[in-house]
Scaffold this motif. Structure first.
Motif, PDB file in Angstrom:
ATOM      1  N   THR A  51       0.838  -1.203   0.000  1.00  0.00           N
ATOM      2  CA  THR A  51       0.000   0.000   0.000  1.00  0.00           C
ATOM      3  C   THR A  51       0.873   1.253   0.000  1.00  0.00           C
ATOM      4  N   GLY A 208      -2.920  -8.728  -0.229  1.00  0.00           N
ATOM      5  CA  GLY A 208      -2.641  -7.925  -1.410  1.00  0.00           C
ATOM      6  C   GLY A 208      -2.666  -8.734  -2.693  1.00  0.00           C
ATOM      7  N   GLY A 209      -2.139  -8.148  -3.745  1.00  0.00           N
ATOM      8  CA  GLY A 209      -2.207  -8.736  -5.078  1.00  0.00           C
ATOM      9  C   GLY A 209      -1.107  -9.736  -5.358  1.00  0.00           C
ATOM     10  N   ASN A 219       4.321  -4.214  -9.126  1.00  0.00           N
ATOM     11  CA  ASN A 219       4.144  -4.774  -7.788  1.00  0.00           C
ATOM     12  C   ASN A 219       5.471  -5.018  -7.093  1.00  0.00           C
ATOM     13  N   ASN A 223       4.653  -9.426  -3.444  1.00  0.00           N
ATOM     14  CA  ASN A 223       3.280  -9.654  -3.932  1.00  0.00           C
ATOM     15  C   ASN A 223       3.195 -10.952  -4.724  1.00  0.00           C
ATOM     16  N   TYR A 359      -2.558  -4.454 -11.229  1.00  0.00           N
ATOM     17  CA  TYR A 359      -3.597  -4.752 -10.248  1.00  0.00           C
ATOM     18  C   TYR A 359      -4.441  -5.927 -10.724  1.00  0.00           C
ATOM     19  N   GLN A 360      -4.834  -6.783  -9.770  1.00  0.00           N
ATOM     20  CA  GLN A 360      -5.755  -7.870 -10.101  1.00  0.00           C
ATOM     21  C   GLN A 360      -7.172  -7.478  -9.691  1.00  0.00           C
ATOM     22  N   GLU A 392      -6.872  -6.159  -2.046  1.00  0.00           N
ATOM     23  CA  GLU A 392      -6.673  -6.629  -3.415  1.00  0.00           C
ATOM     24  C   GLU A 392      -6.776  -8.144  -3.549  1.00  0.00           C
ATOM     25  N   CYS A 395     -12.324 -10.320  -3.850  1.00  0.00           N
ATOM     26  CA  CYS A 395     -13.125  -9.884  -4.999  1.00  0.00           C
ATOM     27  C   CYS A 395     -14.555  -9.702  -4.539  1.00  0.00           C
ATOM     28  N   HIS A 399     -14.752  -3.929  -8.676  1.00  0.00           N
ATOM     29  CA  HIS A 399     -13.914  -3.495  -9.798  1.00  0.00           C
ATOM     30  C   HIS A 399     -14.268  -4.189 -11.107  1.00  0.00           C
ATOM     31  N   ARG A 403     -10.609  -1.775 -12.935  1.00  0.00           N
ATOM     32  CA  ARG A 403     -10.734  -0.880 -11.780  1.00  0.00           C
ATOM     33  C   ARG A 403     -10.424   0.558 -12.168  1.00  0.00           C
ATOM     34  N   SER A 408      -8.888   1.574  -5.443  1.00  0.00           N
ATOM     35  CA  SER A 408      -8.214   0.522  -4.672  1.00  0.00           C
ATOM     36  C   SER A 408      -8.007   0.969  -3.231  1.00  0.00           C
TER      37      SER A 408
END
Length: 601
Positions: A51, A208-209, A219, A223, A359-360, A392, A395, A399, A403, A408
């Motif tokens: 973040t 996170g992602g 990333n 991650n 980003y996912q 992230e 789900c 998004h 997104r 986010s």
């Protein structure tokens, strides 16, 4: 040296949160202030969570800089999602947005200020007033270090609330009992290599992602999709994993992010002819169109020979007209990145950029309370008792297929708080559910398989092959043949992961062991992505498949969206590499449904 059952340490907490980023710490703050005994695990020191890299802002319809309300934000988010977002969750997020931003301000978040003392807001891609008619200033910013400021603010508040942090610990697996309830996690303390069971009434994944499944990524190296891997191995399906956002402005050759705030402040994308080409693709919003749209436009310019540089393989982001004073004040980190990663003074010359994985949109399926949900019978959204996911790795889905920038940071604040409140409301002061006798067995078997395989394959060789495969077969533009080939390649890589080995068997800070465990998470995410993408026979949001585009005057508009057949969420199950689907929730909480239409900007 093998791990044995007599080496297992057990500790108990009301709630165990895996991940100390914005979502995990927003949830832990809510819980700790309510008096619950909370443990937060993190592979890194909390203020080093990813973040911290968020730059541009957090979206909220405060209306400080221009006319705005949550209905406009709601519409923009649905349109940005290419109508795959769940409209009830989107309404909840957009209505809560001003409240959580003001709350963060009261926690001590050092937002930039307007002359009248209100929070400064900048424009951002895809955010409009009056349902798409004009750009709006909605991104609440702290220069271009918004995530950094947010993370430090939340950490300070958590310290004051006496949250317990386990720093440099790696979670391994979820523990489920005979009823299917989650009753804890297994973990390793990286400093000692000691093995633990953290017994809990509630477990929350906030890891996170997983952008490190791609070769070029904004990333952090941490991650690696740990929460998604844990969920997949525990039998929880992963949702909408075909949708990955490419951020338009990663530094060419480095992948380091240049915030969308650059374009919010007035930066312009230019091709080799010096043209502001986004005027052709998005006449109204221009450079502030949503990220999937801008990324496709940039890629199209490069494909048609108008890329910049000796190999014509990047685009230029021009900020020189903003002036050095504005750049120093609003984009100081971007100026620093220009010097360090591109050898460019952005006050005097444009900087080379390319679309880079960022980003996912998919993740562990949840409801608006953060509860992890799975299909059971005719109900596609049955909560798993004892398990939550936020940020992230989750789900909701707000998004959908793409997104909007700033959503986010908003997502992690709104749903981190909502999950905390739901846990508090349903918390039992009674006894813990007992651990199953086999609680540690699966994780011990994983660890000991690595310990006994000294001649196995080096984890980073497999990790690099995963990244190369995903970059080649799941990029900005996809073809059915390429995706089908990617499915086969990832399945072969999964077999290689079974043959991982370790040459270093020490216990203290054994990074080779950590990397091997991370690769076992990466392969789950990679296979979920590749299998889900190959099965979705349409274009939608970030999933642009050239085979399914229908001819149009606009060569980059993904007009091959098929609402009749594909207005549904993908669910990927690790066991057997199986796919299922569930409907998009199109009914908002209090307002009318926004019906699908072609996305133009």
């Amino acid at each position: 040296m093998s791990y044995t059952k007599d080496q297992v340490n057990v500790r108990k907490f009301d709630v165990v949160i895996v991940g100390a980023g914005g979502s995990g710490m927003r949830a832990s703050l809510q819980l700790a202030r309510a008096g619950l005994n909370v443990a937060v695990l993190s592979k890194v020191f909390p203020t080093r969570s990813h973040t911290v890299a968020a730059q541009g802002g957090v979206g909220a319809s405060l209306g400080n800089m221009s006319e705005d309300n949550w209905h406009y934000h709601f519409y923009d988010t649905i349109k940005g999602s290419d109508w795959l977002g769940d409209q009830d969750a989107i309404e909840f997020m957009c209505q809560e947005a001003p409240k959580v931003v003001y709350e963060l301000e009261h926690f001590g978040m050092p937002f930039d200020r307007n002359p009248d003392g209100t929070i400064y807001q900048r424009p951002f891609g895809g955010h409009t007033a009056n349902y798409g008619e004009k750009p709006v200033q909605r991104a609440c910013a702290a220069a271009d270090r918004t995530g950094h400021a947010m993370l430090h603010t939340l950490y300070q508040q958590n310290v004051a609330a006496h949250t317990t942090f386990f720093v440099e610990w790696m979670a391994l697996d979820l523990i489920r009992d005979a009823d299917g309830d989650v009753v804890g996690v297994t973990a390793i303390e990286m400093e000692t290599g000691d093995f633990y069971i953290l017994h809990a009434k509630t477990v929350m994944l906030a890891t996170g992602g997983a952008g490190r499944i791609f070769q070029a990524s904004t990333n952090a190296f941490i991650n690696t999709g740990d929460g998604l891997g844990m969920a997949a191995r525990a039998g929880v399906p992963l949702q909408d994993m075909e949708f990955w956002q490419f951020h338009p402005t990663g530094v060419a050759g480095a992948g380091v992010l240049l915030t969308e705030g650059c374009r919010g402040e007035g930066a312009i994308l230019r091709n080799s002819e010096g043209e502001r080409f986004m005027e052709r693709y998005a006449p109204t919003l221009k450079d502030l169109a949503p990220r999937d749209f801008v990324s496709r436009s940039m890629d199209q310019e490069i494909k048609e020979g108008r890329g910049c540089g000796p190999n014509k393989d990047y685009i230029l982001l021009d900020m020189t007209h903003l002036g050095a004073d504005t750049i120093h004040k609003r984009l100081p980190s971007v100026e620093e990145i220009g010097h360090n990663f591109a050898n460019v003074d952005i006050t005097k010359e444009p900087i080379p950029v390319v679309p880079t994985i960022h980003y996912q949109m998919g993740g562990i399926p949840t409801n608006i309370n953060g509860q992890v949900v799975v299909p059971m019978g005719d109900d596609p959204n049955v909560p798993v008792r004892g398990l939550y996911a936020v940020g992230e790795c989750s789900c909701v889905s707000v998004h959908g297929a793409n997104r909007l920038g700033t959503n986010s940071l908003l997502d992690l604040l709104v749903f981190g708080k909502a999950a905390g409140n739901h846990i508090i409301a349903n918390h039992s002061n009674g006894a813990f559910k007992p651990l199953p006798a086999t609680a540690a067995d699966y994780s011990l078997e994983r660890l000991n398989r690595l310990e006994s395989a000294s001649d196995g394959e080096y984890a980073q060789h497999i990790a690099n092959d995963i990244r190369n495969t995903m970059q080649q077969h799941a990029g900005v533009f996809r073809t059915q043949a390429s995706m089908d080939e990617g499915v086969v390649k990832v399945a072969e890589l999964r077999e290689r992961v079974k043959g991982l080995g370790l040459k270093d068997h020490s216990r203290v800070f054994n990074m080779a062991r950590q990397e091997a465990l991370e690769v076992e998470n990466l392969i789950e995410v990679a296979q979920a992505t590749m299998t889900s993408a190959a099965a979705r026979h349409e274009c939608r949001g970030a999933h642009t498949v050239l085979d399914y585009e229908r001819p149009a005057d606009d060569p980059v508009a993904p007009l091959g969206r098929n609402d009749a057949e594909w207005m549904k969420h993908t669910l990927w199950l690790s066991e057997g590499n199986q796919l299922g689907y569930k409907p998009v929730r199109t009914q908002p909480l209090t307002v009318d449904t926004v019906p699908p239409k072609v996305r133009t900007f």
